[in-house]
Design an enzyme around this catalytic site. Sequence first.
Site, PDB file in Angstrom:
ATOM      1  N   LYS A  55       5.193   4.992  -9.914  1.00 24.25           N
ATOM      2  CA  LYS A  55       3.879   4.926  -9.267  1.00 24.25           C
ATOM      3  C   LYS A  55       2.781   4.781 -10.310  1.00 24.25           C
ATOM      4  CE  LYS A  55       5.761   7.483  -5.372  1.00 24.25           C
ATOM      5  NZ  LYS A  55       6.097   8.852  -4.912  1.00 24.25           N
ATOM      6  N   GLU A  86      15.905  16.094  -3.146  1.00 21.13           N
ATOM      7  CA  GLU A  86      17.208  15.488  -2.901  1.00 21.13           C
ATOM      8  C   GLU A  86      18.310  16.333  -3.541  1.00 21.13           C
ATOM      9  OE1 GLU A  86      17.455  11.812  -2.092  1.00 21.13           O
ATOM     10  OE2 GLU A  86      15.303  11.479  -1.945  1.00 21.13           O
ATOM     11  N   GLU A 124       0.830  -1.220   0.000  1.00 20.76           N
ATOM     12  CA  GLU A 124       0.000   0.000   0.000  1.00 20.76           C
ATOM     13  C   GLU A 124       0.859   1.264   0.000  1.00 20.76           C
ATOM     14  OE1 GLU A 124      -3.776   0.568   0.145  1.00 20.76           O
ATOM     15  OE2 GLU A 124      -2.659   2.275  -0.602  1.00 20.76           O
TER      16      GLU A 124
END
Lengths: 429, 429
Positions: free
Chosen positions: A205, A190, A129
């Site tokens: 994703k 980052e 999940e």
Amino acid sequence: MSKEISIGLLGSGTVGTGVVRVLKENADDIAKKVGGRIAIKKILVRDISKKREYLEDIQLTDNADDILNDPEIDIVVELLGGQHPAREYMLKAMENGKHVVTANKDVVAQFGHDLFDMAEAKGVDFKFEASVGGGIPIITPLKECLTGNRISEIMGIVNGTTNYMLTKMTEDGSDYASILKEAQAMGYAEANPAADVEGWDAARKAVILASIGFNTRINLEQVSVEGITHIEPADINYANELGYVIKLLAVAKDYGEKGVNVRVHPVFLPSSHPLAAVKDVFNAIFLRGNAIGDAMFYGRGAGSLPTASAVVADIIGEARNIVSDVHSVIGCTCYNSRAFCPIEETESSYYVRLHVDDEPGVLGSIATAFGESGVSLKSVIQTRKVGVHAEIVAVTHVVQHRNLQKAADVLQGLKVVDSIRSIIRVEEN
Amino acid sequence: MSKEISIGLLGSGTVGTGVVRVLKENADDIAKKVGGRIAIKKILVRDISKKREYLEDIQLTDNADDILNDPEIDIVVELLGGQHPAREYMLKAMENGKHVVTANKDVVAQFGHDLFDMAEAKGVDFKFEASVGGGIPIITPLKECLTGNRISEIMGIVNGTTNYMLTKMTEDGSDYASILKEAQAMGYAEANPAADVEGWDAARKAVILASIGFNTRINLEQVSVEGITHIEPADINYANELGYVIKLLAVAKDYGEKGVNVRVHPVFLPSSHPLAAVKDVFNAIFLRGNAIGDAMFYGRGAGSLPTASAVVADIIGEARNIVSDVHSVIGCTCYNSRAFCPIEETESSYYVRLHVDDEPGVLGSIATAFGESGVSLKSVIQTRKVGVHAEIVAVTHVVQHRNLQKAADVLQGLKVVDSIRSIIRVEEN
């Protein structure tokens, strides 16, 4: 309440620490929900001599096998990130009969198939999940709550870094480079921001969402990926003037017999669209199904505790299964084998911004170039001077991506065109 | 693929027809998801002689026992609405060993306890995703996806009729009575709109959300309920001027040792709040947990197909269980027995609109009345003349509801106060 479920954690970074915190702080509630206590038996760390907050009373190890081979551990929770050795550890855990929970989008997007196969072969469960949308429940809703639907599209703001940057560019009017610096200073981006700003994080994703939403396996290599590095303040301003906001979206659409297309790119979204109100580091997944209509799931897409929220939910789900002595009834849900619709055959309206020679008749030759490529224009306006050039903004009707590309090639070859500054899809309501 | 799951439907109204449509139109996809076909064996209707679209090939009956006593039926789907005989039918279905799926908020809110007890005694499952938020997945997310969290508050726009009316009042500036007529003409409001506009529909959903979110049984009788019948265009305008929108919310908050409070009332919501963008008949449930932070679930809260989306998801979930020969591992989740925090002890900021005598010193006596009741004011402004009176709008700091009530009593007794026009809670970000 007598049963105790033992888990082993691989990784003690941001998410790992969050998982430990949530399991400890909410331990009594969780024990009631599970019907037994969840014990963190061991954690894999890089350096066992380093002192760690929240982990004082947990056995640390720098050898993954201490966890993967421990017969007392029921669930292995992989929070290392990256493809290797995370994939190999998960496979080994499954081989040893352990259920696996992970937050690892890289492995799920690239090797989900292998992991599901191994889970099925070994009769264990595989849950992830947290791999999309951080804390936002989206995998379970897709696999269990929206199963009555044929999903026609999924559009997600699934990368907090770029959504933060685009929000700031919209609200403060700053340019990409200075906002990136600010995001880096705040820890939202980052030092090497490529995975976020070039869209690769969102692409992984997108692969996961599309595979589950359309019940067919999508490969990362098939996905067209475009980031936000080329977005200029001028684009933000035009979007605003025209009633849109620019968002980086992971898009998966069903094109019927042509197949499914999955892509990542910036979009002009109408400011009335539910996704338009999703600001800063928040994520949201919007989808459309033939029964539910439009739906959206909103929340924090990253961070220690939000991501832990999803990981712990998976752990609790598995622990409940163990207490009830059942296995999950849902494994891999890629029942179909859909074609992948090439990006050229997708359709959209487009915003095109050009710098052109500032002379009479240019607007006409631009419009002609679009028309000859089969691109009909909704509007074309000459807006302002930029140095010696004039800026032209065109918004097309819905056209095939192939034709838009053709038009771009033709425009690029025109003597009066100095440069194509931006081409951005426009999503209509 | 050999297994066939038989279901019986009680009710062939809007939702019943939607369920049949979804099961038929998506039958092939659903069969893959389930690993078997779902067959609608019988439907309970009022008049078996009436012709019905979508139901031509299904056996109709006007005798519930034909379904409740049919040994071949695995799942009974209750879509009659109302408390009786829906409750009795569901109990009988369970007694006869059938799993039950329902969309019935009335029965779940009032008799959920009995149904869970019966389900447990008979070893069957009881599912009701459609009872709150129509198609929006919220029961499963609360029971499965957010289990790692301690939920501190739930705020839901769970009644489409009133959200449509408030949206129109905001956008068109019309008054309550004319918008109600319009909503009735469009089929968004019933001929007798009381259940919606007085907040009782939302209250039932609040009970269900709170019971699951806080894992403790809430009774409808405990809930304070206030509707939108008293909202005037002036309130809508002041909300807008002050940067808010008015929404009718189902609210459930955890007040720690004082217990849990559940209520329904209009609220001034900051226009930047995620719920503020939820317009027309759309619903959304916003919540806050100690791991996930803020999250929101958005979609269509009513209607034939959206509600069917949730009902069919429950049917598929149960059918998957049957195919895998397991039962649901999650039944009733009211593990705790929390106190109910009285409304007087809840805290909020408030907007108060008064009509007062238009004479010097009134502002001062109003402010004094608030102060003497322990209500500190953030702002108090005299705004305009309304007939012979002046209108005063006060916004308080966060105060106990008890003190605000005291202030209202004092104000009501002041000679200079003609009437208290509105008292509406203000939700801060």
